[in-house]
Design a protein around this motif. Structure first.
Motif, PDB file in Angstrom:
ATOM      1  N   SER A  82       4.408   7.321 -27.651  1.00  0.00           N
ATOM      2  CA  SER A  82       4.524   8.420 -26.681  1.00  0.00           C
ATOM      3  C   SER A  82       3.633   8.174 -25.460  1.00  0.00           C
ATOM      4  O   SER A  82       3.907   8.686 -24.374  1.00  0.00           O
ATOM      5  N   SER A  83       2.575   7.390 -25.633  1.00  0.00           N
ATOM      6  CA  SER A  83       1.726   7.008 -24.507  1.00  0.00           C
ATOM      7  C   SER A  83       0.970   5.736 -24.861  1.00  0.00           C
ATOM      8  O   SER A  83       0.832   5.390 -26.032  1.00  0.00           O
ATOM      9  N   TYR A  84       0.505   5.061 -23.833  1.00  0.00           N
ATOM     10  CA  TYR A  84      -0.351   3.893 -24.043  1.00  0.00           C
ATOM     11  C   TYR A  84      -1.450   3.914 -22.991  1.00  0.00           C
ATOM     12  O   TYR A  84      -1.381   4.633 -22.004  1.00  0.00           O
ATOM     13  N   LYS A  85      -2.471   3.135 -23.239  1.00  0.00           N
ATOM     14  CA  LYS A  85      -3.623   3.093 -22.349  1.00  0.00           C
ATOM     15  C   LYS A  85      -3.773   1.683 -21.795  1.00  0.00           C
ATOM     16  O   LYS A  85      -3.577   0.711 -22.514  1.00  0.00           O
ATOM     17  N   LEU A  86      -4.110   1.596 -20.513  1.00  0.00           N
ATOM     18  CA  LEU A  86      -4.433   0.322 -19.894  1.00  0.00           C
ATOM     19  C   LEU A  86      -5.932   0.279 -19.624  1.00  0.00           C
ATOM     20  O   LEU A  86      -6.525   1.288 -19.231  1.00  0.00           O
ATOM     21  N   ARG A  87      -6.510  -0.883 -19.847  1.00  0.00           N
ATOM     22  CA  ARG A  87      -7.906  -1.111 -19.484  1.00  0.00           C
ATOM     23  C   ARG A  87      -7.907  -2.281 -18.515  1.00  0.00           C
ATOM     24  O   ARG A  87      -7.281  -3.310 -18.773  1.00  0.00           O
ATOM     25  N   THR A  88      -8.579  -2.116 -17.400  1.00  0.00           N
ATOM     26  CA  THR A  88      -8.597  -3.133 -16.362  1.00  0.00           C
ATOM     27  C   THR A  88     -10.006  -3.697 -16.228  1.00  0.00           C
ATOM     28  O   THR A  88     -10.975  -2.936 -16.162  1.00  0.00           O
ATOM     29  N   ARG A  89     -10.085  -5.022 -16.202  1.00  0.00           N
ATOM     30  CA  ARG A  89     -11.366  -5.706 -15.983  1.00  0.00           C
ATOM     31  C   ARG A  89     -11.195  -6.581 -14.752  1.00  0.00           C
ATOM     32  O   ARG A  89     -10.260  -7.381 -14.685  1.00  0.00           O
ATOM     33  N   ILE A  90     -12.073  -6.384 -13.767  1.00  0.00           N
ATOM     34  CA  ILE A  90     -11.974  -7.160 -12.530  1.00  0.00           C
ATOM     35  C   ILE A  90     -13.292  -7.879 -12.245  1.00  0.00           C
ATOM     36  O   ILE A  90     -14.343  -7.499 -12.765  1.00  0.00           O
ATOM     37  N   VAL A  91     -13.197  -8.894 -11.402  1.00  0.00           N
ATOM     38  CA  VAL A  91     -14.365  -9.527 -10.796  1.00  0.00           C
ATOM     39  C   VAL A  91     -14.068  -9.555  -9.301  1.00  0.00           C
ATOM     40  O   VAL A  91     -12.993 -10.001  -8.885  1.00  0.00           O
ATOM     41  N   THR A  92     -15.017  -9.036  -8.500  1.00  0.00           N
ATOM     42  CA  THR A  92     -14.815  -8.992  -7.057  1.00  0.00           C
ATOM     43  C   THR A  92     -15.498 -10.175  -6.376  1.00  0.00           C
ATOM     44  O   THR A  92     -16.435 -10.758  -6.920  1.00  0.00           O
ATOM     45  N   ARG A  93     -15.020 -10.503  -5.191  1.00  0.00           N
ATOM     46  CA  ARG A  93     -15.619 -11.571  -4.368  1.00  0.00           C
ATOM     47  C   ARG A  93     -16.737 -11.041  -3.477  1.00  0.00           C
ATOM     48  O   ARG A  93     -17.592 -11.775  -3.033  1.00  0.00           O
ATOM     49  N   GLU A  94     -16.643  -9.756  -3.168  1.00  0.00           N
ATOM     50  CA  GLU A  94     -17.569  -9.165  -2.204  1.00  0.00           C
ATOM     51  C   GLU A  94     -17.923  -7.754  -2.624  1.00  0.00           C
ATOM     52  O   GLU A  94     -17.219  -7.123  -3.417  1.00  0.00           O
ATOM     53  N   THR A  95     -19.019  -7.242  -2.114  1.00  0.00           N
ATOM     54  CA  THR A  95     -19.420  -5.862  -2.355  1.00  0.00           C
ATOM     55  C   THR A  95     -18.564  -4.961  -1.469  1.00  0.00           C
ATOM     56  O   THR A  95     -18.424  -5.215  -0.271  1.00  0.00           O
ATOM     57  N   LEU A  96     -17.970  -3.948  -2.080  1.00  0.00           N
ATOM     58  CA  LEU A  96     -17.097  -3.035  -1.327  1.00  0.00           C
ATOM     59  C   LEU A  96     -17.919  -1.963  -0.609  1.00  0.00           C
ATOM     60  O   LEU A  96     -18.881  -1.431  -1.174  1.00  0.00           O
ATOM     61  N   THR A  97     -17.503  -1.634   0.600  1.00  0.00           N
ATOM     62  CA  THR A  97     -18.186  -0.595   1.368  1.00  0.00           C
ATOM     63  C   THR A  97     -17.444   0.737   1.291  1.00  0.00           C
ATOM     64  O   THR A  97     -17.951   1.752   1.738  1.00  0.00           O
ATOM     65  N   GLN A  98     -16.208   0.711   0.740  1.00  0.00           N
ATOM     66  CA  GLN A  98     -15.439   1.938   0.552  1.00  0.00           C
ATOM     67  C   GLN A  98     -14.573   1.803  -0.692  1.00  0.00           C
ATOM     68  O   GLN A  98     -14.273   0.695  -1.137  1.00  0.00           O
ATOM     69  N   ASP A  99     -14.213   2.951  -1.269  1.00  0.00           N
ATOM     70  CA  ASP A  99     -13.358   2.952  -2.452  1.00  0.00           C
ATOM     71  C   ASP A  99     -11.993   2.348  -2.111  1.00  0.00           C
ATOM     72  O   ASP A  99     -11.503   2.530  -0.994  1.00  0.00           O
ATOM     73  N   VAL A 100     -11.398   1.669  -3.090  1.00  0.00           N
ATOM     74  CA  VAL A 100     -10.070   1.088  -2.919  1.00  0.00           C
ATOM     75  C   VAL A 100      -9.185   1.595  -4.055  1.00  0.00           C
ATOM     76  O   VAL A 100      -9.532   1.439  -5.237  1.00  0.00           O
ATOM     77  N   ASP A 101      -8.072   2.232  -3.703  1.00  0.00           N
ATOM     78  CA  ASP A 101      -7.106   2.711  -4.691  1.00  0.00           C
ATOM     79  C   ASP A 101      -6.012   1.660  -4.857  1.00  0.00           C
ATOM     80  O   ASP A 101      -5.488   1.150  -3.858  1.00  0.00           O
ATOM     81  N   VAL A 102      -5.676   1.370  -6.114  1.00  0.00           N
ATOM     82  CA  VAL A 102      -4.699   0.331  -6.422  1.00  0.00           C
ATOM     83  C   VAL A 102      -3.601   0.912  -7.306  1.00  0.00           C
ATOM     84  O   VAL A 102      -3.889   1.589  -8.308  1.00  0.00           O
ATOM     85  N   ARG A 103      -2.342   0.668  -6.922  1.00  0.00           N
ATOM     86  CA  ARG A 103      -1.194   1.072  -7.744  1.00  0.00           C
ATOM     87  C   ARG A 103      -0.819  -0.098  -8.660  1.00  0.00           C
ATOM     88  O   ARG A 103      -0.735  -1.244  -8.221  1.00  0.00           O
TER      89      ARG A 103
END
Length: 182
Positions: free
Chosen positions: A149-170
């Motif tokens: 009926s539902s599932y969960k996603l877990r996302t693990r990232i590594v960034t190249r740079e320090t972000l100065t603002q939030d980024v929304d991703v679809r």
């Protein structure tokens, strides 16, 4: 006599012909009983995330409409033979004009309350300037996750740079389903 000569001369052709014809017809049957299910969710990469460090990003549970999708395609969950991830794409939705220059790698995992977590898709060495990232899907069967009926996603990232603002991703997912008809 002519028939016997033809059979003797072509004794390897006929079995090969019927084997190939059988395989092609099975592929055609599978094609007729194959359809796609699409799901979508979003996650946010918070500003001030440090570069080159792994980061876990929470995503909300994804409620599936798989029983309705199965019904719309003249089948039921118990008749589904195989579900595989066909495509998983990421797109920045906010801020406008932002690309994936900040992202070095991403790994997405899937689980349910009754199933262990497995890797769903990944991408490493994400190219600079990318506005959409297609991850490499797992080869695993995903029946137990998509039928739930539902599932969960877990996302693990590594960034190249320090972000100065939030980024929304679809996150756009497309599953390929092969099932038996009703």
């Amino acid at each position: 006599r002519d028939f016997r000569k033809m059979i003797r001369r072509n004794r390897y052709f006929f079995p090969l012909f019927f084997s190939v014809a059988g395989m092609l017809s099975c592929d055609k049957v599978d094609e007729l009983l194959t359809f796609r299910i699409a799901d979508e969710t979003t996650f946010r990469v918070e500003s001030s995330v440090l570069a080159n460090l792994p980061l876990e990003i929470p995503t909300p549970d994804i409620t599936t409409n798989s029983s309705q999708d199965f019904e719309n395609n003249d089948t039921r969950a118990d008749l589904v033979r195989d579900i595989r991830l066909e495509e998983l794409g990421l797109t920045v939705t906010n801020p406008a004009g932002k690309n994936f220059d900040f992202l070095k790698s991403v790994f997405i995992y899937i689980s349910t309350s009754t199933s262990s977590e497995i890797e769903l898709a990944s991408a490493e060495n994400i190219p600079m300037g990318a506005t959409r990232v297609l991850l490499t899907p797992t080869k695993e069967k995903l029946d137990q996750f998509v039928k739930a009926s539902s599932y969960k996603l877990r996302t693990r990232i590594v960034t190249r740079e320090t972000l100065t603002q939030d980024v929304d991703v679809r996150v756009s997912l497309q599953f390929k389903v092969t099932a038996k008809p009703l």
